[in-house]
Design an enzyme around this catalytic site. Structure first.
Site, PDB file in Angstrom:
ATOM      1  N   ASP A 213       0.831  -1.203   0.000  1.00  0.00           N
ATOM      2  CA  ASP A 213       0.000   0.000   0.000  1.00  0.00           C
ATOM      3  C   ASP A 213       0.868   1.256   0.000  1.00  0.00           C
ATOM      4  OD1 ASP A 213      -2.309  -1.483   0.018  1.00  0.00           O
ATOM      5  OD2 ASP A 213      -2.554  -1.399   2.200  1.00  0.00           O
ATOM      6  N   TYR A 277       6.679  -9.354   7.910  1.00  0.00           N
ATOM      7  CA  TYR A 277       6.082  -8.040   8.184  1.00  0.00           C
ATOM      8  C   TYR A 277       6.353  -7.612   9.624  1.00  0.00           C
ATOM      9  CZ  TYR A 277       3.070  -8.999   4.094  1.00  0.00           C
ATOM     10  OH  TYR A 277       2.574  -9.292   2.852  1.00  0.00           O
ATOM     11  N   TYR A 349      -3.607 -10.182   3.276  1.00  0.00           N
ATOM     12  CA  TYR A 349      -3.720  -8.757   3.587  1.00  0.00           C
ATOM     13  C   TYR A 349      -3.551  -8.583   5.097  1.00  0.00           C
ATOM     14  CZ  TYR A 349      -5.568  -8.094  -1.138  1.00  0.00           C
ATOM     15  OH  TYR A 349      -5.727  -8.053  -2.511  1.00  0.00           O
TER      16      TYR A 349
END
Length: 394
Positions: A213, A277, A349
């Site tokens: 994003d 992440y 996601y």
């Protein structure tokens, strides 16, 4: 048998040595022209012994109309049309009129010939050899350029094959999209493509292996990407200088640039990489160190059923995807925040893994906590090719 068949043909049709030799192309070695000369020579010796007149090469071949004599002219046309284009390897293709191909096939059928090759195959080969001798270039199955020639009209079309470059990029700042979007001055793609387009003098197309994003950084070993440069006028370009220019932007860094084939490029873009992440999780109702650690423990090895997130539903097919969380660690920061360090399948996601996306992602951090949780900040730390191990994060 060969001489008898050749005599049978030549008594009815006026063929040049190229077209005569091509009838027997699958027999022996050498060029079709040399093969045709040898057959005609032996045939005429035998005819002389029988008191018959020789069958000499005609002034104009009824099949090819002496098209092979146009090769020197076509070589000059090819040199002219490729002027200013940097290349080392090439291929030649040709477009012969349907009438010529039909005449050739009729000839094969008329005399039951099964050892011939098509005229365009010989012509491409001989034109390619002549162009190679004139320029020092080499033919290749994966050429830099392809010449498509119309032998009779003299038309020459030049197809310049793309250049493919593999690399990995780090997006060092938040607030820039991967590809150009309205209201954004820059993107990862534009920062990378500008120096590529200038160096190769072609049109640059950026293709990332996945995306992040606008507000997400990509750090660590970087995200794999492919740059395809269409119709490049230059091919011998120093990738180190391109990397230096991109890296000086302060927004994007590129690593490990190297030339790849189209097949390798496709493999990079279709491989499903695991990702590492670091997410900053906000829990407005408050969170304890024990609750944060409990969430991480429950996430390890968990399968997530994720319906296409609400925010991207217009751009992605609406379906449920099953993805896995491989590793999870929590670091409590304060009464409302903890860091969540994850390794997951590609395509999961993470923001929705945390929020639950109003029930579209299950289970979620919100589900496991029993409290609403939000992703306040997210970084991609690494794109992993093998079984993951956490990197040290300060």
């Amino acid at each position: 048998m060969i001489i008898e068949k050749a005599e049978e043909v030549l008594e009815k049709h006026e063929l040049c040595n190229h077209c005569l030799g091509r009838l027997f192309a699958k027999l022996g070695k050498g060029t079709n022209e040399d093969r045709g000369k040898a057959i005609r020579f032996v045939l005429n010796m035998e005819r002389s012994a029988r008191g018959l007149a020789p069958i000499d090469e005609p002034e104009e071949c009824e099949l090819c109309e002496n098209v092979f004599e146009r090769i020197p002219y076509l070589v000059e046309r090819m040199i002219e049309i490729s002027k200013g284009i940097e290349f080392d390897t090439f291929l030649v293709g040709s477009r012969f009129p349907e009438e010529t191909r039909e005449k050739e096939h009729s000839l094969w059928e008329e005399f039951g010939i099964e050892t011939a090759e098509p005229i365009n195959r010989e012509f491409n080969r001989e034109l390619g050899k002549a162009f190679g001798r004139a320029t020092g270039k080499e033919t290749s199955k994966n050429p830099d350029v392809v010449f498509i020639v119309e032998p009779y009209s003299g038309g020459v079309e030049l197809q310049i094959n793309p250049v493919y470059v593999y690399g990995r990029y780090r997006k060092l700042v938040r607030g820039i999209p991967q590809t150009p979007l309205p209201d954004f001055e820059d993107s990862v793609a534009s920062i990378i493509c500008r120096p590529f387009s200038r160096a190769f003098k072609g049109k640059c197309v950026f293709k990332g292996a996945g995306r992040e994003d606008v507000d997400v950084r990509t750090l660590g070993n970087g995200r794999p990407f492919i740059v395809e440069v269409k119709r490049p006028k230059r091919r011998k370009v120093g990738l180190e200088k391109i990397a230096e220019e991109i890296n000086s932007s302060g927004k994007v860094e590129v690593l490990n640039l190297r030339f790849v084939s189209s097949g390798e490029a496709e493999e990079v873009l279709t491989k499903n990489h695991r990702k590492e992440y670091l997410a900053l999780v906000l829990v407005e109702e408050g969170v304890t160190p024990e609750e944060a650690e409990n969430v991480a423990r429950k996430l390890r090895g968990l399968e997530i059923h994720q319906r296409t997130p609400w925010r991207v539903r217009k751009a992605r097919a609406d379906k449920v995807r099953v993805r896995k969380v491989y590793e999870a660690e929590a670091k409590w920061l304060d009464e409302k925040h903890f860091e969540l360090h994850l390794v997951t399948d590609g395509g999961l996601y993470i923001k929705e893994l945390i929020s639950g996306d109003k029930g579209r992602t299950r289970p979620s951090v919100t589900d496991l906590l029993g409290k609403k949780a939000w992703c306040e900040r997210l970084d991609v730390l690494n794109i992993l090719d093998e079984r993951p191990r956490f990197q040290n994060v300060e």
